[in-house]
Design a protein around this motif. Structure first.
Motif, mmCIF file in Angstrom:
data_model
loop_
_atom_site.group_PDB
_atom_site.id
_atom_site.type_symbol
_atom_site.label_atom_id
_atom_site.label_comp_id
_atom_site.label_asym_id
_atom_site.label_seq_id
_atom_site.Cartn_x
_atom_site.Cartn_y
_atom_site.Cartn_z
ATOM 1 N N THR A 109 0.845 -1.178 0.000
ATOM 2 C CA THR A 109 0.000 0.000 0.000
ATOM 3 C C THR A 109 0.889 1.239 0.000
ATOM 4 O OG1 THR A 109 -0.109 0.108 2.415
ATOM 5 C CG2 THR A 109 -1.758 -1.269 1.296
ATOM 6 N N LEU A 110 0.261 2.413 -0.027
ATOM 7 C CA LEU A 110 1.049 3.647 0.005
ATOM 8 C C LEU A 110 1.863 3.729 1.290
ATOM 9 C CD1 LEU A 110 1.691 6.261 -1.461
ATOM 10 C CD2 LEU A 110 -0.275 7.315 -0.325
ATOM 11 N N HIS A 112 2.982 1.138 3.029
ATOM 12 C CA HIS A 112 4.083 0.194 2.858
ATOM 13 C C HIS A 112 5.242 0.838 2.095
ATOM 14 C CE1 HIS A 112 0.956 -2.920 3.702
ATOM 15 N NE2 HIS A 112 1.975 -3.564 4.223
ATOM 16 N N ARG A 113 4.911 1.565 1.042
ATOM 17 C CA ARG A 113 5.961 2.160 0.210
ATOM 18 C C ARG A 113 6.699 3.259 0.975
ATOM 19 N NH1 ARG A 113 3.287 3.408 -5.544
ATOM 20 N NH2 ARG A 113 5.487 3.756 -6.054
ATOM 21 N N ILE A 114 5.992 3.979 1.836
ATOM 22 C CA ILE A 114 6.657 5.007 2.635
ATOM 23 C C ILE A 114 7.678 4.383 3.588
ATOM 24 C CG2 ILE A 114 6.268 6.738 4.440
ATOM 25 C CD1 ILE A 114 3.613 7.397 3.095
ATOM 26 N N PHE A 115 7.321 3.246 4.191
ATOM 27 C CA PHE A 115 8.221 2.580 5.141
ATOM 28 C C PHE A 115 9.184 1.618 4.458
ATOM 29 C CE2 PHE A 115 5.069 4.130 8.063
ATOM 30 C CZ PHE A 115 5.741 4.304 9.255
ATOM 31 N N GLY A 116 9.083 1.419 3.145
ATOM 32 C CA GLY A 116 9.991 0.530 2.440
ATOM 33 C C GLY A 116 9.810 -0.931 2.799
ATOM 34 N N VAL A 117 8.553 -1.374 2.991
ATOM 35 C CA VAL A 117 8.255 -2.751 3.372
ATOM 36 C C VAL A 117 7.210 -3.306 2.414
ATOM 37 C CG1 VAL A 117 8.828 -2.364 5.794
ATOM 38 C CG2 VAL A 117 6.467 -2.017 5.007
ATOM 39 N N ALA A 118 6.911 -4.600 2.557
ATOM 40 C CA ALA A 118 5.916 -5.259 1.717
ATOM 41 C C ALA A 118 5.303 -6.422 2.484
ATOM 42 C CB ALA A 118 6.525 -5.751 0.412
ATOM 43 N N SER A 258 -13.909 5.295 -14.440
ATOM 44 C CA SER A 258 -13.299 4.028 -14.842
ATOM 45 C C SER A 258 -11.848 4.223 -15.263
ATOM 46 C CB SER A 258 -14.104 3.397 -15.982
ATOM 47 O OG SER A 258 -15.415 3.083 -15.577
ATOM 48 N N VAL A 259 -11.572 5.307 -15.975
ATOM 49 C CA VAL A 259 -10.191 5.591 -16.391
ATOM 50 C C VAL A 259 -9.310 5.827 -15.165
ATOM 51 C CG1 VAL A 259 -8.734 7.283 -17.558
ATOM 52 C CG2 VAL A 259 -10.810 6.448 -18.670
ATOM 53 N N ALA A 260 -9.810 6.613 -14.199
ATOM 54 C CA ALA A 260 -9.026 6.873 -12.988
ATOM 55 C C ALA A 260 -8.755 5.579 -12.220
ATOM 56 C CB ALA A 260 -9.761 7.879 -12.098
ATOM 57 N N LEU A 261 -9.751 4.711 -12.110
ATOM 58 C CA LEU A 261 -9.554 3.448 -11.393
ATOM 59 C C LEU A 261 -8.586 2.540 -12.137
ATOM 60 C CD1 LEU A 261 -13.252 2.747 -10.346
ATOM 61 C CD2 LEU A 261 -11.378 3.480 -8.861
ATOM 62 N N ALA A 262 -8.689 2.496 -13.473
ATOM 63 C CA ALA A 262 -7.774 1.657 -14.251
ATOM 64 C C ALA A 262 -6.336 2.143 -14.130
ATOM 65 C CB ALA A 262 -8.208 1.626 -15.715
ATOM 66 N N LEU A 263 -6.137 3.460 -14.151
ATOM 67 C CA LEU A 263 -4.785 3.992 -13.988
ATOM 68 C C LEU A 263 -4.238 3.693 -12.598
ATOM 69 C CD1 LEU A 263 -5.070 7.446 -15.796
ATOM 70 C CD2 LEU A 263 -3.739 5.458 -16.534
ATOM 71 N N ALA A 264 -5.077 3.813 -11.575
ATOM 72 C CA ALA A 264 -4.614 3.518 -10.220
ATOM 73 C C ALA A 264 -4.264 2.043 -10.049
ATOM 74 C CB ALA A 264 -5.689 3.924 -9.207
ATOM 75 N N ARG A 282 2.241 -4.075 -10.741
ATOM 76 C CA ARG A 282 1.349 -2.995 -11.186
ATOM 77 C C ARG A 282 0.890 -2.187 -9.985
ATOM 78 N NH1 ARG A 282 -3.810 -4.641 -9.797
ATOM 79 N NH2 ARG A 282 -4.151 -6.879 -9.547
ATOM 80 N N GLY A 283 0.299 -1.010 -10.284
ATOM 81 C CA GLY A 283 -0.296 -0.184 -9.246
ATOM 82 C C GLY A 283 0.326 1.188 -9.162
ATOM 83 N N LEU A 284 -0.503 2.213 -8.949
ATOM 84 C CA LEU A 284 -0.013 3.581 -8.807
ATOM 85 C C LEU A 284 0.268 3.905 -7.347
ATOM 86 C CD1 LEU A 284 0.565 6.362 -9.996
ATOM 87 C CD2 LEU A 284 -1.878 6.889 -9.802
ATOM 88 N N PHE A 285 -0.727 3.807 -6.489
ATOM 89 C CA PHE A 285 -0.537 4.074 -5.066
ATOM 90 C C PHE A 285 -0.153 2.798 -4.323
ATOM 91 C CE2 PHE A 285 -3.805 7.029 -6.692
ATOM 92 C CZ PHE A 285 -3.103 8.218 -6.545
ATOM 93 N N ALA A 286 -0.955 1.755 -4.494
ATOM 94 C CA ALA A 286 -0.627 0.449 -3.919
ATOM 95 C C ALA A 286 0.013 -0.405 -5.010
ATOM 96 C CB ALA A 286 -1.886 -0.227 -3.381
ATOM 97 N N ARG A 287 1.217 -0.918 -4.741
ATOM 98 C CA ARG A 287 1.928 -1.749 -5.704
ATOM 99 C C ARG A 287 1.701 -3.218 -5.380
ATOM 100 N NH1 ARG A 287 3.424 0.096 -10.379
ATOM 101 N NH2 ARG A 287 5.221 -1.310 -10.487
ATOM 102 N N LEU A 288 1.432 -3.983 -6.408
ATOM 103 C CA LEU A 288 1.207 -5.420 -6.260
ATOM 104 C C LEU A 288 2.161 -6.155 -7.178
ATOM 105 C CD1 LEU A 288 -0.469 -7.783 -5.148
ATOM 106 C CD2 LEU A 288 -2.030 -7.468 -7.064
ATOM 107 N N ARG A 289 2.831 -7.147 -6.605
ATOM 108 C CA ARG A 289 3.753 -7.979 -7.377
ATOM 109 C C ARG A 289 3.384 -9.431 -7.121
ATOM 110 N NH1 ARG A 289 9.062 -7.476 -9.497
ATOM 111 N NH2 ARG A 289 10.243 -9.430 -9.411
ATOM 112 N N SER A 290 3.004 -10.133 -8.178
ATOM 113 C CA SER A 290 2.557 -11.513 -8.058
ATOM 114 C C SER A 290 3.202 -12.337 -9.155
ATOM 115 C CB SER A 290 1.028 -11.586 -8.165
ATOM 116 O OG SER A 290 0.577 -12.898 -7.948
#
Length: 506
Positions: A109-110, A112-118, A258-264, A282-290
């Motif tokens: 999440t945002l 998580h990214r601030i604290f450098g964790v996942a 819909s465009v805003a949600l797809a970009l996020a 993927r992800g703008l604010f929350a990053r997901l790696r799978s």
């Protein structure tokens, strides 16, 4: 030789990230926010001040539980798997072999990214819950664990994982922001979010209040619009034109949402990997790696709606044997959320072992298929027309005007439907307005079913259902419909022999 010095030392136990207790606390607060708010609002019933301290005592208890979990959670990475130990009074040990881990999901999440964790999830095939869920690891440790599982899960345990494995991954697909805009235009995410919000409001209110609120809102909007039209003396034509403009503005607003949600959700989408492991980030604010191994792909789904065709795009999704909830956003399903048809075909051809895509020849369905499709719409149309005629008189019979369109759509759809079967692959296509392709390797079929409805027995036809693991309810089923009975039984025997022969070789 000294055995004491030659015996390799056992791997040391590791802790989670020092800030892990904070994220566990936030997760628990989300679960208990309603009881805590209830304590604040309804807890005070007398002159005693104890109720004022109850919410603080509840939060303090959650903080204590979160810190205790941090100090009691340990994990060890061995040569063949991961050992997890947790608990204070009641301790649990869990051994997770690398070969059992089929997917490693990293979620940020945002915060998580601030604290450098996942947050790390280790998932296995068929399980409804992850094998392990680590809240949280440092980002470097999480990526190192992902690479380790990726390397040793392929049957090469005991050899060190290459340090530059991640850097060597080939980029199979990368979506620029312009593709995210196109994805938002062809999707209905905005409508889904608005409908979910209205549903949530309706759930929080009593049934009568919710119905009254919706009725009141519609009446107020209609009265205001009609009153404004009368004051402006627009007449029926002007009122209809104004209503059309307002409807167009509402559709445009939903598309922008819909465009805003797809970009996020899909900003920075990258598909990397090879035949051993695929990874999506993927992800703008929350990053997901799978990630998932291509051998775990059970079936493929290509979709092309009318808006897709206007933009020259398609979407490619997969069904995997990895467990988890169907609606879990962290589950890897989208290999290509939006891409050109050539890109989708090239991606399938690269990842599908030994299978040529697209098939060189499609088998069409019998000529009577169009009438079968039209017959499915006919009773419902007649029923709706009868109900409307009963309520509104002869004007309700205008619903019968749907029948010519339904007949035309059935004819076009029947002309496009088809299937293809070779030594390794079975594929089905359908649709017309919105086209789709569904296909799977014969090795991945879990079962074959030959079904005949009363209409099938009357007309001498049958349908062949092909079952795979991890099938999504959002995708059309893998089935071949309306075949002549002899042809369906011959295809059933052919696929059964092929499937049995391949399983005997295993």
């Amino acid at each position: 030789m000294n055995p004491a010095t030659d015996t390799p030392a056992a791997p040391a136990e590791r802790r989670l990230h020092p800030w892990s207790w904070l994220f566990v606390l936030l997760q628990q607060l989300r679960q208990f926010v309603v009881p805590l708010v209830a304590l604040v609002v309804f807890g005070r019933r007398g002159p005693s001040d104890m109720a004022d301290w109850a919410p603080l005592m509840g939060v303090a208890a959650l903080v204590g539980i979160s810190v205790l979990q941090y100090f009691t959670y340990r994990y060890r990475i061995g040569s063949s798997g991961i050992t997890i130990r947790n608990g204070l009074l009641q301790r649990t040990w869990r051994e997770i072999p690398f070969a059992r881990i089929h997917n490693v999901a990293l979620h940020q999440t945002l915060l998580h990214r601030i604290f450098g964790v996942a947050e790390v999830r280790l998932e296995a095939a068929g399980g409804r819950r992850p094998e392990a869920q680590m809240r949280v690891l440092g980002l470097a440790d999480a990526l190192a664990l992902e690479q380790l599982v990726r390397h040793r899960g392929g049957g090469t345990a005991g050899t060190p994982a290459p340090a530059a494995a991640q850097a060597q991954d080939e980029v199979l697909l990368a979506l620029p922001p312009a593709e995210g805009v196109r994805l938002g235009l062809v999707s209905n995410r905005g409508m889904i979010v608005v409908a979910a919000g209205l549903g949530a409001v309706a759930q929080m209110l009593p049934d009568q209040m919710a119905a009254g609120w919706v009725t009141y809102l519609l009446e107020e909007v209609l009265d205001e619009l009609l009153g404004q039209a009368r004051r402006m003396r627009l007449g029926w034509a002007g009122t209809a034109a104004a209503a059309l403009v307002l409807f167009s503005l509402a559709v445009a607003a939903l598309r922008l949402l819909s465009v805003a949600l797809a970009l996020a959700q899909y900003f920075g989408f990258r598909l990397t990997g090879d035949r051993r492991r695929l990874t999506v980030e993927r992800g703008l604010f929350a990053r997901l790696r799978s990630s998932v191994a291509p051998r775990r792909i059970q079936a493929w789904y290509l979709q092309e709606t009318l808006l897709h065709r206007l933009l020259g795009r398609r979407s490619l999704r997969i069904d995997t044997a990895v467990g988890g909830r169907e609606d879990d956003p962290r589950k890897l399903r989208d290999l290509a959320p939006i891409a050109t048809p050539a890109t989708c075909d090239a991606l399938v051809g690269r990842l599908l072992p030994g299978g040529a895509w697209p098939p060189p020849r499609w088998q069409g369905l019998p000529p009577g298929t169009a009438w079968r499709l039209f017959a499915g719409d006919l009773p419902w149309t007649l029923l709706v027309a009868a109900v409307l005629a009963w309520q509104f008189g002869a004007w309700g019979l205008l619903a019968l005007l749907w029948l010519p369109w339904a007949a035309y759509a059935a004819w076009r759809q029947a002309g496009y439907m088809g299937y293809a079967v070779d030594a390794r692959l079975v594929a089905v296509r359908g649709g017309w307005w919105s086209r789709w392709w569904r296909f799977a390797e014969i090795d991945k079929l879990q079962g074959l079913r030959l079904t005949r409805s009363p209409v099938d027995r009357w007309l001498g036809t049958a349908s062949l259902w092909l079952d795979t693991a991890g099938a999504s309810g959002m995708s059309p089923p893998l089935r071949i419909r309306f075949l002549p009975e002899a042809q369906a039984r011959a295809l059933y025997r052919q696929l059964g022999r092929t499937l049995a022969a391949r399983r005997l070789r295993w």
